[in-house]
Design a protein around this motif. Structure first.
Motif, short mmCIF file in Angstrom:
data_model
loop_
_atom_site.label_atom_id
_atom_site.label_comp_id
_atom_site.label_asym_id
_atom_site.label_seq_id
_atom_site.Cartn_x
_atom_site.Cartn_y
_atom_site.Cartn_z
N PRO A 1 0.99 -1.42 -0.02
CA PRO A 1 -0.01 -0.09 -0.02
C PRO A 1 0.93 1.32 -0.10
O PRO A 1 0.31 2.22 -0.63
CB PRO A 1 -0.89 0.09 1.28
CG PRO A 1 -0.83 -1.60 1.50
CD PRO A 1 0.60 -2.02 1.29
N ILE A 2 2.06 1.10 0.51
CA ILE A 2 2.82 2.57 0.50
C ILE A 2 3.40 2.62 -0.72
O ILE A 2 3.39 3.89 -1.25
CB ILE A 2 4.29 2.32 1.55
CG1 ILE A 2 3.52 1.93 2.84
CG2 ILE A 2 5.19 3.30 1.38
CD1 ILE A 2 4.66 1.68 4.00
N LEU A 3 3.80 1.64 -1.74
CA LEU A 3 4.07 1.73 -3.16
C LEU A 3 2.94 2.31 -3.80
O LEU A 3 3.17 3.07 -4.75
CB LEU A 3 4.66 0.44 -3.44
CG LEU A 3 5.78 -0.07 -3.34
CD1 LEU A 3 6.07 -1.47 -3.56
CD2 LEU A 3 7.15 0.82 -3.74
N PHE A 4 1.76 1.91 -3.46
CA PHE A 4 0.60 2.13 -4.19
C PHE A 4 0.31 3.82 -3.73
O PHE A 4 0.14 4.48 -4.76
CB PHE A 4 -0.83 1.65 -3.57
CG PHE A 4 -1.93 1.62 -4.37
CD1 PHE A 4 -1.94 0.98 -5.62
CD2 PHE A 4 -2.94 2.67 -4.10
CE1 PHE A 4 -3.38 1.01 -6.30
CE2 PHE A 4 -4.19 2.74 -4.72
CZ PHE A 4 -4.39 2.04 -6.01
N LEU B 1 4.25 0.51 -10.99
CA LEU B 1 3.37 -0.11 -11.01
C LEU B 1 4.00 -2.00 -11.10
O LEU B 1 3.60 -2.87 -10.74
CB LEU B 1 2.50 -0.13 -12.26
CG LEU B 1 1.19 -1.04 -12.80
CD1 LEU B 1 0.32 -1.05 -11.37
CD2 LEU B 1 0.83 -0.56 -14.00
N VAL B 2 4.94 -1.98 -11.92
CA VAL B 2 5.72 -3.12 -12.47
C VAL B 2 6.27 -3.74 -10.99
O VAL B 2 6.33 -4.96 -10.73
CB VAL B 2 6.95 -3.04 -13.55
CG1 VAL B 2 7.76 -4.19 -13.60
CG2 VAL B 2 6.30 -2.69 -14.64
N MET C 1 -3.82 4.40 3.15
CA MET C 1 -2.84 3.17 2.96
C MET C 1 -2.20 2.79 4.00
O MET C 1 -1.81 1.79 3.98
CB MET C 1 -1.98 3.81 1.67
CG MET C 1 -2.63 4.17 0.45
SD MET C 1 -3.18 2.95 -0.34
CE MET C 1 -5.08 3.05 -0.15
N LEU C 2 -1.82 3.63 5.00
CA LEU C 2 -1.24 3.01 6.10
C LEU C 2 -2.24 2.11 6.84
O LEU C 2 -1.77 1.30 7.39
CB LEU C 2 -0.82 4.44 7.14
CG LEU C 2 0.25 5.18 6.48
CD1 LEU C 2 0.71 6.39 7.26
CD2 LEU C 2 1.47 4.43 6.38
N GLN C 3 -3.59 2.47 6.90
CA GLN C 3 -4.37 1.41 7.68
C GLN C 3 -4.33 -0.02 6.79
O GLN C 3 -4.67 -1.01 7.19
CB GLN C 3 -5.99 2.07 7.33
CG GLN C 3 -6.14 3.32 8.30
CD GLN C 3 -7.52 3.77 8.24
OE1 GLN C 3 -8.28 3.69 7.15
NE2 GLN C 3 -8.09 3.92 9.53
N CYS C 4 -4.33 0.27 5.25
CA CYS C 4 -3.96 -0.92 4.61
C CYS C 4 -2.86 -1.92 5.19
O CYS C 4 -3.05 -2.99 5.06
CB CYS C 4 -3.96 -0.73 3.17
SG CYS C 4 -5.66 -0.12 2.31
#
Length: 445
Positions: A180-183, A201-202, A374-377
């Motif tokens: 999620p951090i990369l997201f 993305l890759v 995203m941190l929650q994810c």
């Protein structure tokens, strides 16, 4: 040659750390998560790289004008209370060499976590630290993903030697925590940098393949949890759903029969149907619960040892590591330590929720709302996958905690500055109109 290059690179960071303490945070995160000195083949592997970098960083920070206070939000209060309780349980436990080394390691991580929090004072610093952490972990995700493709899923992927996530199970969980951090990082990349967006993305795709290539059952649980919450919390829900629906069957068919056979054992009709590894975990979990009931201070950092299994386990001969963040803390520090540790993450979730509520409807602060989501994810990945892994003292989850707190501080600081500016503007307008400010009457009253 590789050792020399790494040595020059690490030593070359020292002058920059002395000049700018926050650069020390970035180097420390790089050393902690990528463990670059373990990539060498000779003398670099045995050098105390982390100790040297940590010492230089702390000296630089001590003599700098950087803030020396940490925000005492509820997650940090519970974190401090948990650390105090760990000191108490350490005093009450048997102190063998293993316990001493583990206690020293844990306290160093906790101390450095709080120092890093004090320096996460702006959005730029928060994001810079996340870039270093996520890319350091993604390095092994990319390597492992390519290896999984090369071996058609037949080879098992492992993490870096000497790191917290050397094991295949630990690597899978770490990759899903960082996903999620990369997201988020891909989300904030400017639209004109398409190459970077595509590269991230890759990298995300290869991290997923790498995690599945570890053949970790706990990793698959974390994968499902992260996939669901990324869809729930992320933008463009339809696009995310389509990607998952298309990619999942392809990846599933790509993995070999051995992987399918292993994943099929996650859920069995009864306890006796599970393999020896899972039965060992069940036995260790019951032992930890029974020990916590009998000992208020838990069994200490070496609580999962043979004599405790003979005293508290249903099957005394089946000795096994905790393999669960929940039962690891419960067994080591008793129910008090367990509830303090659990409160850290529950209050962190609540803090992230507050940040989302404050920022979700403001265009200039939507970055903060998205980062909090995203941190929650990432926390969900840790909660789900950590149920089957003993990574309670891993520094990455604690970095998530301090990032949520730092994010809340940055947002509140901006909102307070805006409120003060509006107040001053109102005072100026009233003064120009020859009217007294309402606060004047409050003071007189």
């Amino acid at each position: 040659m590789r050792d020399i290059v790494l040595f020059i690179l690490i030593v070359g960071c020292i002058p920059f750390i002395i000049r700018r303490p926050f650069f020390g945070v970035l180097v420390w995160c790089w050393i902690s998560y990528m463990v670059p000195h373990r990539l060498g083949w000779g003398f670099i592997q045995t050098l105390p790289v982390a100790s040297v970098i940590g010492l230089v960083f702390l000296v630089s920070y001590l003599f700098s004008k950087e803030p020396k206070r940490i925000p005492l939000h509820s997650p940090i209060v519970f974190l401090l209370l948990f650390n105090i309780w760990m000191v108490i349980t350490f005093i009450m436990s048997v102190k063998d060499p293993y316990v001493l080394s583990q206690f020293e390691k844990i306290m160093k991580i906790q101390f450095m976590t709080l120092v890093i929090l004090a320096l996460l004072t702006t959005r730029q610093r928060i994001e810079q630290a996340l870039w270093v952490v996520a890319l350091s972990i993604a390095f092994y995700g990319i390597k492992g993903g390519l290896y999984t493709i090369q071996t058609a899923g037949g080879g098992r992927v492992w993490g870096p030697t000497g790191g917290f996530f050397f094991g295949n199970n630990e690597l899978a969980l770490t990759l899903f925590i960082s996903l999620p951090i990369l997201f988020y990082l891909r989300h904030i990349v400017p639209a004109n940098k398409r190459w970077l967006k595509f590269g991230l993305l890759v990298a995300m795709g290869l991290c997923v393949l790498s995690a599945l290539g570890t053949q970790s059952r706990g990793g698959l649980v974390a994968c499902i949890a992260v996939g669901f919450f990324l869809w729930l919390k992320g933008p463009n829900k339809l696009a995310i759903a389509l990607v998952i629906m298309i990619a999942a069957p392809v990846v599933y068919q790509f993995m070999p029969d051995r992987w399918h056979d292993r994943m099929a054992t996650i859920i069995e009709p009864d306890r006796e149907s599970y393999d020896g590894s899972v039965k060992g975990r069940f036995n260790a979990w019951e032992m930890a619960f029974n020990m916590a009931q009998d000992r208020p201070f838990g069994g200490g950092l070496n609580g999962f040892k043979a004599e405790n299994f003979y005293l508290y386990a249903p099957e005394p001969e089946r000795k096994h590591d905790s393999h669960s963040i929940y039962f690891q803390v419960m067994g080591h520090h008793g129910f008090i330590g367990f509830f303090l540790w659990l409160a850290i993450y529950l209050s962190t979730w609540r803090s992230a929720k507050k940040t989302i509520k404050l920022t979700n409807k403001r265009d200039d602060l939507k970055w903060a709302a998205f980062l909090a989501k995203m941190l929650q994810c990432s926390l969900i990945a840790y909660a789900a996958g950590g149920a089957f892994l003993g990574l309670a003292y891993f520094d990455l989850p604690y970095h998530l905690v301090i990032t949520v707190v730092a994010l809340n501080v940055v947002v509140n600081k901006q909102l307070a500055a805006e409120a003060a500016e509006k107040k001053q503007e109102k005072i100026r307008q009233l003064a120009e109109a020859g009217q007294p400010h309402p606060d004047r009457f409050k003071v007189q009253a």
